[in-house]
Enzyme design. Sequence first.
Site, mmCIF file in Angstrom:
data_model
loop_
_atom_site.group_PDB
_atom_site.id
_atom_site.type_symbol
_atom_site.label_atom_id
_atom_site.label_comp_id
_atom_site.label_asym_id
_atom_site.label_seq_id
_atom_site.Cartn_x
_atom_site.Cartn_y
_atom_site.Cartn_z
ATOM 1 N N GLU B 89 15.493 18.103 15.401
ATOM 2 C CA GLU B 89 15.495 17.521 16.746
ATOM 3 C C GLU B 89 16.149 18.465 17.730
ATOM 4 O O GLU B 89 15.667 18.662 18.845
ATOM 5 C CB GLU B 89 16.261 16.191 16.752
ATOM 6 C CG GLU B 89 15.486 15.010 16.202
ATOM 7 C CD GLU B 89 15.271 15.088 14.715
ATOM 8 O OE1 GLU B 89 14.321 14.494 14.224
ATOM 9 O OE2 GLU B 89 16.064 15.776 14.059
ATOM 10 N N HIS B 140 31.363 21.556 30.876
ATOM 11 C CA HIS B 140 32.685 21.408 30.306
ATOM 12 C C HIS B 140 33.490 20.334 30.998
ATOM 13 O O HIS B 140 34.589 20.046 30.583
ATOM 14 C CB HIS B 140 33.471 22.722 30.432
ATOM 15 C CG HIS B 140 32.987 23.774 29.500
ATOM 16 N ND1 HIS B 140 31.841 24.450 29.701
ATOM 17 C CD2 HIS B 140 33.501 24.250 28.347
ATOM 18 C CE1 HIS B 140 31.666 25.312 28.717
ATOM 19 N NE2 HIS B 140 32.642 25.212 27.887
#
Lengths: 364, 341
Positions: B89, B140
């Site tokens: 995937e 982040h």
Amino acid sequence: MDRQGQIINPSEDPHLPQEKVLKFYKSMTLLNTMDRILYESQRQGRISFYMTNYGEEGTHVGSAAALDNTDLVFGQYREAGVLMYRDYPLEQFMAQCYGNVNDPGKGRQMPVHYGCKERHFVTISSPLATQIPQAVGAAYAAKRANANRIVICYFGEGAASEGDAHAGFNFAATLECPIIFFCRNNGYAISTPTSEQYRGDGIAARGPGYGILSIRVDGNDVFAVYNATKEARRRAVAENQPFLIEAMTYRIGHHSTSDDSSAYRSVDEVNYWDKQDHPISRLRHYMQSRGWWDDEQEKAWRKQSRKKVMEAFEEAERKLKPNPSLLFSDVYQEMPAQLRKQQESLTRHLQTYGEHYPLDHFEK
Amino acid sequence: MAGVSGLVRRPLQQVSGLLRRRFHQTAPAALQVTVREALNQGMDEELERDEKVFLLGEEVAQYDGAYKVSRGLWKKYGDKRIIDTPISEMGFAGIAVGAAMAGLRPICEFMTFNFSMQAIDQVINSAAKTYYMSGVAAQHSQCFAAWYGHCPGLKVVSPWNSEDAKGLIKSAIRDNNPVVMLENELMYGVPFELPPEAQSKDFLIPIGKAKIERPGTHITVVAHSRPVGHCLEAATVLSKEGIECEVINMRTIRPMDIETIEASVMKTNHLITVEGGWPQFGVGAEICARIMEGPAFNFLDAPAVRVTGADVPMPYAKILEDNSVPQVKDIIFAIKKTLNV
């Protein structure tokens, strides 16, 4: 062993005692019988789903026999023979498939998602290859505990394409974990043949890329599987490093009860493997040539094993389902307040309106 | 003359034309289409319309799709448009993103959405954010409280200050359940006074209990993580104007301590929530829903308001980053608006 059950290279004959070889044979055939009956039961609407192990029994039993009973097993979903070899009772297999009151999974998972703490078999989980990094983590823990214990991680050649497989292999090597990666290369991932799954030389060829010692074996030769696993185990414990075994076999059955493989492969191909190269018949030839088995015993065993399976089957079907209040437990280790409130609300509701629900099918 | 008569005639013709059309017009008979068929039709139409569209996934081609949604498409469009992928995937989601970046229009099919979790990194960090992303910040800096807070089986904690961080991580380690600890990177270097009891080796903060950082009477301000500090700053500013805010530090996202929030709202009659995460389906949304479902609803004198991060992937440029998260002024503005001052 060749296809007629003759030992090809006498120095590689494991010289297993008759009792042990008989156990191999009975585990494989009992599994085969159970598979037939449970597959049929799904077609009849008695269980919701099933996956058979036809043709791969040799990979399960050969490897399981080479391990210690306490070695931890991480499977994918087509390794029921490992549990069978470890004497997991038929009642328990059926209980999980039926989701009845004896199911340790409390009816929460679909069939064939077995798990057994006592037999060190980690519960099966559907997403592919997620077990690989987990197995490595467990092996790392085993190394830290210094316990003469290894982890074996089974997966198919298709699952080996997953990113998790790459991460697992790499970490096993760099963290020096006592783990055996056992790949069942059975030719198909549902309908995807190996020619579309990879272009390299199978899975064994990938091991050296990670610094993992690897071997390819004939998965339908139960003694070859046994020998490879035995040696891998010995060295994994002694040297704290991973090993990769690629067992070449063939998936004789459909992927699952939701699949009809005639859509993508010929009946001739399937018949070839079923008739010409089946782990069960190869072992039977071996046993017969040694005088350890004959047609009489075969007939008797077939009858007996079928009877055993049918009895367990009928029993499992009759059993009640788990208590509905188990809907709320095990989400966390301790039940949080709002789930407890909901559980109590359900209990009260059933006290008043219970007659409208099929409560007779459930344990009180 | 001709012009005028023409003009006159045309409208008449048009009107009679309309009338005539009306008579013969009948609606098409209602057509029953299953969801599967509708999906299949949609894909088929788009594949036909635009050569750049293609479908990739496991078992989508000759097998017609594991759930038969892509039935017939491989037969019609062939190997170049309908592609069976190996089992990865993460791999094929990444490939789809790459293909899209190169100008194609992939339809990326996950056999079940559970399996998409194996590609969640590609889906979020590559697909969702690429268009906006120009640096490190977007991948982040996202607040995952809403993501993980959604899942039964997880506990989720979100510390603000040093005391929170210490007490919660110790509780998390000792807890026998999986615990997600959402540490805010920007807080790592910020010093806080650690009270004596927090210096003990056995200091634990219970998971599932919020803390009233600053008691107040006029409005309840609920936050978690770094925004708690901003709320306290806002409260100090407003105190000079005679507005006393009760600031609640959630500390735990899941299981949420709604009781503390309810008790506070029943006292102050006003509520705002503050979070760094995106506005949709977030922590504030959950708080507001639960307040509505509980006893505190009747005590609200004004609708509850959510103060959240901006609905964009986090930008990299500092000035933009600062403006993408709630600032003290935003919190003050929301408080004043709720109090109607």
